[in-house]
Design an enzyme around this catalytic site. Sequence first.
Site, mmCIF file in Angstrom:
data_model
loop_
_atom_site.group_PDB
_atom_site.id
_atom_site.type_symbol
_atom_site.label_atom_id
_atom_site.label_comp_id
_atom_site.label_asym_id
_atom_site.label_seq_id
_atom_site.Cartn_x
_atom_site.Cartn_y
_atom_site.Cartn_z
ATOM 1 N N GLY A 12 0.940 -1.174 -0.110
ATOM 2 C CA GLY A 12 0.264 -0.115 -0.075
ATOM 3 C C GLY A 12 0.641 1.213 -0.226
ATOM 4 O O GLY A 12 2.129 1.195 -0.238
ATOM 5 N N CYS A 13 0.390 2.175 0.232
ATOM 6 C CA CYS A 13 1.034 3.558 0.260
ATOM 7 C C CYS A 13 2.350 3.372 0.974
ATOM 8 O O CYS A 13 2.396 3.232 2.088
ATOM 9 C CB CYS A 13 0.223 4.604 0.947
ATOM 10 S SG CYS A 13 0.866 6.539 1.124
ATOM 11 N N PHE A 14 3.543 3.891 0.503
ATOM 12 C CA PHE A 14 4.611 3.797 1.010
ATOM 13 C C PHE A 14 5.134 4.647 2.197
ATOM 14 O O PHE A 14 5.744 4.437 3.244
ATOM 15 C CB PHE A 14 5.799 3.942 0.170
ATOM 16 C CG PHE A 14 5.732 4.949 -1.014
ATOM 17 C CD1 PHE A 14 5.240 6.171 -0.682
ATOM 18 C CD2 PHE A 14 6.316 4.871 -2.219
ATOM 19 C CE1 PHE A 14 5.067 7.199 -1.546
ATOM 20 C CE2 PHE A 14 6.065 5.766 -3.187
ATOM 21 C CZ PHE A 14 5.648 6.949 -2.887
#
Length: 163
Positions: A12-14
């Site tokens: 997912g979003c880093f």
Amino acid sequence: MENIRKAYIAGGCFWGMEDLFRKRTGILETEVGYQGGENENPTYGNHPGHAEGIELTYDANETSFEAILDYFFRIHNPTTLDQQGNDRGSSYRSTVFFQNDEELQSAKAIIEIVNKSGKWEANAVTTLEAFSPFWKAEPQHQDYLERNPNGYTCHFERHSSFI
């Protein structure tokens, strides 16, 4: 230096993954970037097929690849295909980028433990992809949640240890 290693994961979003991992024992450095996609020198606006991932530099005397994966499966939902929270698309897939057969076998074993644990309502859809170049993301994405403590994240500790 012989015990300093790197691990590559995407979940997912880093931003959120980096923020949680940087606080873990044995993690020496974190970088966010793009991996597993179609183009060289990807950017936030042009990274077809790349996952938003993180490069973890760690001291193998203080933590292990297996411990990193254990935490990875605790802080994101590995059962949602190409999605974490409100983020959707292959950029947000759950992936372990393995560098050798030992990492591949460890990842398979941890996924089996995660699936058998019953802690998630479904089995992990985490992909196991051979290592490909890791492209460091733009400076504004590095350490994002340190600079923006109220910024968006969908990552948090959901479960106790699997191993």
